[in-house]
Design a protein around this motif. Sequence first.
Motif, PDB file in Angstrom:
ATOM      1  N   GLY A 288      -2.204  19.784  -1.341  1.00 54.20           N
ATOM      2  CA  GLY A 288      -0.847  19.786  -1.859  1.00 54.20           C
ATOM      3  C   GLY A 288       0.005  18.643  -1.353  1.00 54.20           C
ATOM      4  N   LEU A 289      -0.579  17.757  -0.541  1.00 56.27           N
ATOM      5  CA  LEU A 289       0.180  16.669   0.076  1.00 56.27           C
ATOM      6  C   LEU A 289      -0.060  15.313  -0.591  1.00 56.27           C
ATOM      7  N   GLU A 290      -0.794  15.307  -1.697  1.00 54.76           N
ATOM      8  CA  GLU A 290      -1.148  14.035  -2.335  1.00 54.76           C
ATOM      9  C   GLU A 290       0.094  13.239  -2.727  1.00 54.76           C
ATOM     10  N   GLU A 291       1.079  13.908  -3.321  1.00 55.37           N
ATOM     11  CA  GLU A 291       2.296  13.203  -3.733  1.00 55.37           C
ATOM     12  C   GLU A 291       3.040  12.643  -2.531  1.00 55.37           C
ATOM     13  N   ALA A 292       3.019  13.359  -1.405  1.00 55.20           N
ATOM     14  CA  ALA A 292       3.690  12.881  -0.188  1.00 55.20           C
ATOM     15  C   ALA A 292       3.050  11.584   0.289  1.00 55.20           C
ATOM     16  N   HIS A 293       1.714  11.542   0.296  1.00 57.72           N
ATOM     17  CA  HIS A 293       1.017  10.319   0.717  1.00 57.72           C
ATOM     18  C   HIS A 293       1.312   9.164  -0.237  1.00 57.72           C
ATOM     19  N   GLU A 294       1.380   9.453  -1.538  1.00 52.17           N
ATOM     20  CA  GLU A 294       1.678   8.395  -2.513  1.00 52.17           C
ATOM     21  C   GLU A 294       3.063   7.805  -2.270  1.00 52.17           C
ATOM     22  N   MET A 295       4.046   8.660  -2.043  1.00 51.24           N
ATOM     23  CA  MET A 295       5.413   8.170  -1.814  1.00 51.24           C
ATOM     24  C   MET A 295       5.504   7.384  -0.513  1.00 51.24           C
ATOM     25  N   LEU A 296       4.819   7.850   0.520  1.00 59.03           N
ATOM     26  CA  LEU A 296       4.869   7.140   1.802  1.00 59.03           C
ATOM     27  C   LEU A 296       4.126   5.810   1.715  1.00 59.03           C
ATOM     28  N   PHE A 297       3.036   5.779   0.953  1.00 56.95           N
ATOM     29  CA  PHE A 297       2.321   4.511   0.743  1.00 56.95           C
ATOM     30  C   PHE A 297       3.237   3.491   0.072  1.00 56.95           C
ATOM     31  N   GLU A 298       3.921   3.903  -0.991  1.00 59.60           N
ATOM     32  CA  GLU A 298       4.829   2.997  -1.688  1.00 59.60           C
ATOM     33  C   GLU A 298       5.965   2.552  -0.762  1.00 59.60           C
ATOM     34  N   TYR A 299       6.489   3.475   0.021  1.00 59.09           N
ATOM     35  CA  TYR A 299       7.610   3.141   0.900  1.00 59.09           C
ATOM     36  C   TYR A 299       7.193   2.143   1.976  1.00 59.09           C
ATOM     37  N   TYR A 300       6.098   2.424   2.682  1.00 60.56           N
ATOM     38  CA  TYR A 300       5.697   1.537   3.779  1.00 60.56           C
ATOM     39  C   TYR A 300       5.195   0.185   3.253  1.00 60.56           C
ATOM     40  N   THR A 301       4.684   0.162   2.028  1.00 60.45           N
ATOM     41  CA  THR A 301       4.337  -1.123   1.416  1.00 60.45           C
ATOM     42  C   THR A 301       5.600  -1.945   1.193  1.00 60.45           C
ATOM     43  N   SER A 302       6.648  -1.298   0.671  1.00 60.61           N
ATOM     44  CA  SER A 302       7.903  -2.016   0.440  1.00 60.61           C
ATOM     45  C   SER A 302       8.536  -2.499   1.740  1.00 60.61           C
ATOM     46  N   GLN A 303       8.232  -1.798   2.855  1.00 62.66           N
ATOM     47  CA  GLN A 303       8.774  -2.175   4.160  1.00 62.66           C
ATOM     48  C   GLN A 303       7.855  -3.141   4.919  1.00 62.66           C
ATOM     49  N   LYS A 304       6.754  -3.546   4.255  1.00 66.36           N
ATOM     50  CA  LYS A 304       5.789  -4.484   4.832  1.00 66.36           C
ATOM     51  C   LYS A 304       5.156  -3.941   6.118  1.00 66.36           C
ATOM     52  N   GLN A 305       4.972  -2.630   6.181  1.00 66.51           N
ATOM     53  CA  GLN A 305       4.306  -2.006   7.321  1.00 66.51           C
ATOM     54  C   GLN A 305       2.877  -1.669   6.899  1.00 66.51           C
ATOM     55  N   ALA A 306       1.989  -2.633   7.077  1.00 67.03           N
ATOM     56  CA  ALA A 306       0.645  -2.551   6.521  1.00 67.03           C
ATOM     57  C   ALA A 306      -0.154  -1.380   7.073  1.00 67.03           C
TER      58      ALA A 306
END
Length: 645
Positions: A288-306
């Motif tokens: 049930g956490l797949e959407e959470a990981h997707e949002m965090l992936f997009e966020y940390y990518t935008s913040q350049k935190q590889a």
Amino acid sequence: MMVIVSNSSNRPRYLTRSALHRAVAVLGVLAGVSIAVKAQQVSIQPQFPQRLQPVTITYTPAHPQQANAPVLVFTYSNFYGLPRQLPLQKKDSVWQVTFPVQHYATYATFFVKDGNDTIRAAHNRHFGIPVYRADRVQVKNGRLYESYSLTAQMGKSPRLSAFQRALLQLELKDYPDNFEAQVRLYANRMAVADEQEKGVLKKEAYAYIAKVFEQDPVKNVNLATMGYLILGDNRNDSVYTIIRERYPQSAMGTEMRISRIAKEKDTALKISLLEKEIAATTAENRSGLEEAHEMLFEYYTSQKQAEKALQHARQTFNPTSPYYPKQVMQVATTLAQSGLAPDSALQYALLARQLSHQYPAGLILYFKETGHIPAYVSDSARTAAHRQAEASALALAGMALVNKGDSTQALRYLDSALATAQEPAVLQFAATAYQRLHRYQQAWQCYRQQLLLQKVMDTAMVQLAKHSYTQWQGATGNFEQEWQHIQAQRRQQMRQQLQKQLLHAPAPSLADMVNLNNQPVLPDTLQGKVILIDFWATWCIPCMQEMPYLQKVYDQYKHRSDVCFMIVNSGSRNTLADAQNWFGNKKYSFPVYFHTNPGVADRFGFNTIPALFIIDKQGKLQYKHMGFEGPQVEEHLKELIDLLL
């Protein structure tokens, strides 16, 4: 066994099972027999088809020497692996088609289209293909799905409700645990009951839904919400609240909570809440956490935190899902376009290329009982989708190599991508990569080709194209002139494509059309005009999405006396009063009509709305399209009307 049907007074009466079968057989519901219609004959073999068996449909025409191949047209079907239309093949004096019954198949209806003739089992009945068990009992949901199919066949027939009710009762005799059949039976009985009886039935129906839901709320939540919707009551919020409060650590409870967090406007708070959910991951709620990981992936990518971005990217994959190749492609796209973690972006792009032959080429349906079921896609469309996926992956690999500083290898991958497929996504990735390499001429060429391929003009894309062009040509360039050439070429390409789609077929009768004052449309008023007809219904969401574009087309031609617009409520679960009271009558100015004949869908040959048709000045049907095709419908219709004027 006793079963309920309706008599002319709309009150229940009782029939024996044998009498019921005789009544149902009147409509051809019992399949496996040959039915002759005007000397044409259709037979279905075997008489009791089972799953994983082949079925053969044989059609004997009135004129055996005919040259044109008849076509089998499915009107209702859960044989999802088959196309909607199947050409029949000549065999001696008959025409046949054979196809497999899929492992999940339950029921299908069809008619045979022979030139301008539609061969049906009866005036308001199509041929049926029930699927049976080895003991010759129909598989579960067979009669439920058959009851669905009757609406398209019988229209507003006063007998419709009774026959649907009879089928639901037969379904429940063989499968007493069929939840949907039971709820639909309640709804059916409520529709013909008086107010007192309706209240009793409603109470019973709600108690039944609650009982099934409480047996296992997490497992049966979708059944409960479906049941309430069938009864016309949307109780999703209250049902979901029970899951969130009683089962917060379940996968579904977690997924519902994540969906609520996703709506949080405070970004810092949203990320904090998502991280808290991730920290509480268990074996029970992980899915049930797949959407959470997707949002965090997009966020940390935008913040350049590889590091954090890649950590969450890995958790978005499900290798057992048919969407796995698409998930990998999405991660590769996000990383390559952002310029983050180029080594990982390259690895994911190359993995996406390896998986390109598995890339989903069409709609994938999911049912709890059967799992994922790919809908029909032609071999050519599947090959094209896989080729495009491979080209996109190659272009992303090229972009990742640009980000790594390896321009020589990047250009090889970009050349290979464009040689594989020049689709819009591939051209976009390549153009971005060329821009980063300051190779503006190649970027401009990619953007130019992309603009020619786009169905709807993207102003942002135009600006990117202009930037590349001016960087390449400098002060000597004339982008406005190039842009005019692109627009002219797009129109020419569209017109050539539309000319190939012209049908040159006899137009169906426009009888039974009335305006909103219930006045019939006189045939003489339509002669010598290009007629645009759109069938719709008030409950149809895609129809409502299409309306603003129809208004724009109408605005351009409303002053022309040789163009006629007929935006027709098809009567599908609608009445003339529904058409008269439609909110769009105040919002839109195009003329609205109503069609009083329930057989209009067969007459025009559509089973999906919205359905668009254009008839030329000579009375020939030249164009038809089922479903909302998107914003491009405006440009297509304008070009078609101009072509026919």
